[in-house]
Design a protein around this motif. Structure first.
Motif, PDB file in Angstrom:
ATOM      1  N   LEU A 171      10.935  -3.894   4.768  1.00 33.83           N
ATOM      2  CA  LEU A 171      10.813  -3.288   3.448  1.00 33.83           C
ATOM      3  C   LEU A 171      10.086  -4.215   2.481  1.00 33.83           C
ATOM      4  N   VAL A 172       9.388  -3.644   1.541  1.00 32.80           N
ATOM      5  CA  VAL A 172       8.791  -4.387   0.441  1.00 32.80           C
ATOM      6  C   VAL A 172       9.907  -4.821  -0.520  1.00 32.80           C
ATOM      7  N   SER A 173       9.812  -6.046  -1.037  1.00 32.41           N
ATOM      8  CA  SER A 173      10.819  -6.552  -1.979  1.00 32.41           C
ATOM      9  C   SER A 173      10.238  -6.602  -3.390  1.00 32.41           C
ATOM     10  N   ILE A 174      10.950  -5.980  -4.332  1.00 31.06           N
ATOM     11  CA  ILE A 174      10.547  -5.960  -5.742  1.00 31.06           C
ATOM     12  C   ILE A 174      11.645  -6.622  -6.557  1.00 31.06           C
ATOM     13  N   PRO A 228       5.597  13.653  -0.438  1.00 27.34           N
ATOM     14  CA  PRO A 228       5.215  12.862   0.750  1.00 27.34           C
ATOM     15  C   PRO A 228       4.276  11.702   0.456  1.00 27.34           C
ATOM     16  N   ASP A 229       3.478  11.797  -0.603  1.00 29.56           N
ATOM     17  CA  ASP A 229       2.537  10.721  -0.925  1.00 29.56           C
ATOM     18  C   ASP A 229       3.128   9.669  -1.854  1.00 29.56           C
ATOM     19  N   CYS A 230       4.404   9.793  -2.163  1.00 28.59           N
ATOM     20  CA  CYS A 230       5.071   8.877  -3.090  1.00 28.59           C
ATOM     21  C   CYS A 230       6.063   8.016  -2.310  1.00 28.59           C
ATOM     22  N   GLY A 231       5.973   6.698  -2.442  1.00 32.33           N
ATOM     23  CA  GLY A 231       6.861   5.812  -1.709  1.00 32.33           C
ATOM     24  C   GLY A 231       8.248   5.753  -2.328  1.00 32.33           C
ATOM     25  N   LEU A 232       9.264   5.809  -1.496  1.00 37.92           N
ATOM     26  CA  LEU A 232      10.646   5.766  -1.968  1.00 37.92           C
ATOM     27  C   LEU A 232      11.118   4.317  -2.094  1.00 37.92           C
ATOM     28  N   ILE A 233      11.606   3.967  -3.280  1.00 36.29           N
ATOM     29  CA  ILE A 233      12.132   2.631  -3.579  1.00 36.29           C
ATOM     30  C   ILE A 233      13.604   2.796  -3.935  1.00 36.29           C
ATOM     31  N   GLY A 263      13.625   6.536   5.194  1.00 36.87           N
ATOM     32  CA  GLY A 263      12.342   6.778   4.568  1.00 36.87           C
ATOM     33  C   GLY A 263      11.967   5.851   3.433  1.00 36.87           C
ATOM     34  N   ALA A 264      12.857   4.950   3.037  1.00 35.85           N
ATOM     35  CA  ALA A 264      12.521   4.017   1.967  1.00 35.85           C
ATOM     36  C   ALA A 264      11.446   3.045   2.433  1.00 35.85           C
ATOM     37  N   VAL A 265      10.620   2.610   1.489  1.00 38.58           N
ATOM     38  CA  VAL A 265       9.594   1.615   1.805  1.00 38.58           C
ATOM     39  C   VAL A 265       9.806   0.318   1.034  1.00 38.58           C
ATOM     40  N   ALA A 266      10.722   0.325   0.057  1.00 41.77           N
ATOM     41  CA  ALA A 266      10.945  -0.877  -0.748  1.00 41.77           C
ATOM     42  C   ALA A 266      12.348  -0.855  -1.346  1.00 41.77           C
ATOM     43  N   LEU A 267      12.840  -2.051  -1.664  1.00 39.94           N
ATOM     44  CA  LEU A 267      14.067  -2.221  -2.433  1.00 39.94           C
ATOM     45  C   LEU A 267      13.733  -2.993  -3.700  1.00 39.94           C
ATOM     46  N   LYS A 268      14.545  -2.771  -4.738  1.00 39.03           N
ATOM     47  CA  LYS A 268      14.361  -3.452  -6.020  1.00 39.03           C
ATOM     48  C   LYS A 268      15.643  -4.175  -6.412  1.00 39.03           C
ATOM     49  N   LEU A 269      15.483  -5.370  -6.990  1.00 40.89           N
ATOM     50  CA  LEU A 269      16.628  -6.155  -7.447  1.00 40.89           C
ATOM     51  C   LEU A 269      16.420  -6.583  -8.895  1.00 40.89           C
ATOM     52  N   LEU A 270      17.336  -6.185  -9.765  1.00 35.83           N
ATOM     53  CA  LEU A 270      17.348  -6.681 -11.139  1.00 35.83           C
ATOM     54  C   LEU A 270      17.901  -8.098 -11.147  1.00 35.83           C
ATOM     55  N   VAL A 271      17.262  -8.987 -11.899  1.00 31.88           N
ATOM     56  CA  VAL A 271      17.719 -10.371 -12.041  1.00 31.88           C
ATOM     57  C   VAL A 271      17.843 -10.673 -13.526  1.00 31.88           C
ATOM     58  N   ALA A 306       0.821  -1.215   0.000  1.00 31.12           N
ATOM     59  CA  ALA A 306       0.000   0.000   0.000  1.00 31.12           C
ATOM     60  C   ALA A 306       0.852   1.261   0.000  1.00 31.12           C
ATOM     61  N   ASP A 307       2.087   1.160   0.493  1.00 32.33           N
ATOM     62  CA  ASP A 307       2.965   2.324   0.543  1.00 32.33           C
ATOM     63  C   ASP A 307       3.479   2.742  -0.829  1.00 32.33           C
ATOM     64  N   ILE A 308       3.327   1.877  -1.846  1.00 37.46           N
ATOM     65  CA  ILE A 308       3.747   2.236  -3.190  1.00 37.46           C
ATOM     66  C   ILE A 308       2.585   2.116  -4.184  1.00 37.46           C
ATOM     67  N   ALA A 309       1.369   2.090  -3.664  1.00 44.88           N
ATOM     68  CA  ALA A 309       0.179   1.930  -4.499  1.00 44.88           C
ATOM     69  C   ALA A 309      -0.654   3.202  -4.497  1.00 44.88           C
ATOM     70  N   ARG A 310      -1.469   3.343  -5.535  1.00 45.12           N
ATOM     71  CA  ARG A 310      -2.453   4.409  -5.602  1.00 45.12           C
ATOM     72  C   ARG A 310      -3.644   4.057  -4.708  1.00 45.12           C
ATOM     73  N   PRO A 311      -4.507   5.018  -4.409  1.00 42.78           N
ATOM     74  CA  PRO A 311      -5.690   4.700  -3.601  1.00 42.78           C
ATOM     75  C   PRO A 311      -6.526   3.574  -4.201  1.00 42.78           C
ATOM     76  N   SER A 312      -6.470   3.417  -5.528  1.00 44.70           N
ATOM     77  CA  SER A 312      -7.228   2.345  -6.190  1.00 44.70           C
ATOM     78  C   SER A 312      -6.665   0.969  -5.889  1.00 44.70           C
ATOM     79  N   GLY A 313      -5.422   0.917  -5.417  1.00 47.89           N
ATOM     80  CA  GLY A 313      -4.738  -0.349  -5.209  1.00 47.89           C
ATOM     81  C   GLY A 313      -3.792  -0.705  -6.337  1.00 47.89           C
ATOM     82  N   GLY A 314      -3.859   0.041  -7.433  1.00 51.24           N
ATOM     83  CA  GLY A 314      -2.935  -0.177  -8.538  1.00 51.24           C
ATOM     84  C   GLY A 314      -1.624   0.556  -8.328  1.00 51.24           C
ATOM     85  N   PHE A 315      -0.658   0.256  -9.182  1.00 53.28           N
ATOM     86  CA  PHE A 315       0.672   0.840  -9.051  1.00 53.28           C
ATOM     87  C   PHE A 315       0.989   1.701 -10.276  1.00 53.28           C
TER      88      PHE A 315
END
Length: 296
Positions: free
Chosen positions: A159-162, A87-92, A124-132, A13-22
């Motif tokens: 943290l959220v994992s992407i 402030p309304d945008c999640g930092l990844i 302040g980060a809410v997620a990390l991303k890993l390229l594979v 939810a920290d990286i989603a829109r109110p609709s639940g989409g990204f």
């Protein structure tokens, strides 16, 4: 590794829109972005040019994004110092180290140990991303082990994992079916335990809708976690339709950079062109996501 912060664990939810989409923005491109600038200017491109663009893009565009992905090398510290993230945008934060080789800037990938997950969460980060990088002739056990370590690090830090599987031709031989490889990568890593799967758009979005929908449904069948598409390899004019079709097939949005801001690279007045070109584009992409989620 520093101690885990006492802050509550982040969620999707920290990286989603109110609709639940990204509707997430990526500015974590590194040498690829340098090449984009060089292709426009025809001159050497300094690190500061990349940093300045990334900070300005984050400042202008993050109010319209549900999340923004930054890289350690050129933008992480800079966007925080500039307070550029809305402030309304999640930092990844990208937690991948690109290893050059064979004449290309990204020949292999490792987890970037310079990115401390707990410290990132505290900042302040809410997620990390890993390229594979996925190659059919390389050991899948190695890829799954790296993803497992990455997701464990994220989980320990709250943290959220992407994960971002990107297919490459095999190191040996010439036969390469990109579309089959995209699905094979999804089958291999779609149940890896990560929170979000960031995948390539089949056919680069350049096919009829029925073909795209069938290909995206194959990804959806393989991935047990929510998934989004990236925009690399998709022309900006086709990306909106790619998002629409992918969401019809089961995707939940996008995490994209080039389709939003590549046309701004090299502009004399970066901020003005970002506002005039990229903001409307990103806002419309967010609306497409919301419309698709509402239609389910």
């Amino acid at each position: 590794m520093t101690a885990t912060t006492d802050r509550a664990a982040a969620t999707l939810a920290d990286i989603a829109r109110p609709s639940g989409g990204f509707a997430m923005l990526a500015v974590d491109q590194r040498e690829a972005m340098r090449l984009m600038f060089a292709g426009v200017t025809g001159a050497p491109v300094s690190d500061q040019v990349l940093t300045d663009f990334k900070v300005k893009a984050t400042e202008v565009l993050s109010p319209y994004a549900s999340g923004v992905l930054v890289d350690r090398q050129f933008s992480y510290d800079a966007v925080l110092d500039a307070k550029a993230v809305h402030p309304d945008c999640g930092l990844i934060v990208a937690a991948d180290e690109f290893l050059p080789g064979n004449g290309i800037p990204v020949d292999a990938v490792a987890i970037d140990d310079a990115v401390d997950p707990a410290e990132a969460r505290a900042r302040g980060a809410v997620a990390l991303k890993l390229l594979v990088l996925w190659r059919q002739d390389e050991d899948p056990a190695g890829r799954r082990a790296m993803v497992a370590e990455f997701t464990a690090r994220c989980r320990a830090a709250g943290l959220v994992s992407i994960i971002e599987p990107v297919v490459r031709p095999p190191r040996r031989g010439w036969a390469f079916d990109r579309e089959a490889a995209i699905v094979a990568a999804a089958k291999e890593l779609g149940d890896s335990g990560a929170d979000l799967y960031k995948g390539e758009m089949p056919y680069g979005g350049d096919a009829d809708d029925a073909t795209l929908l069938s290909a995206c449904r194959a990804i959806d069948d393989a991935v047990v976690m929510p998934w989004v598409i990236l925009s690399s390899g998709v022309h900006a004019d086709r990306f909106g339709n790619a998002v629409r079709v992918a969401c019809r097939a089961g995707a939940s949005g996008f995490l994209a950079g080039r389709a939003v801001w590549q046309s701004v690279i090299g502009a004399r007045d970066t901020e003005t062109v970002l506002r005039d070109v990229s903001v409307p584009r990103l806002r419309r992409l967010g609306e497409i996501v919301d419309e698709a989620v509402a239609a389910r």
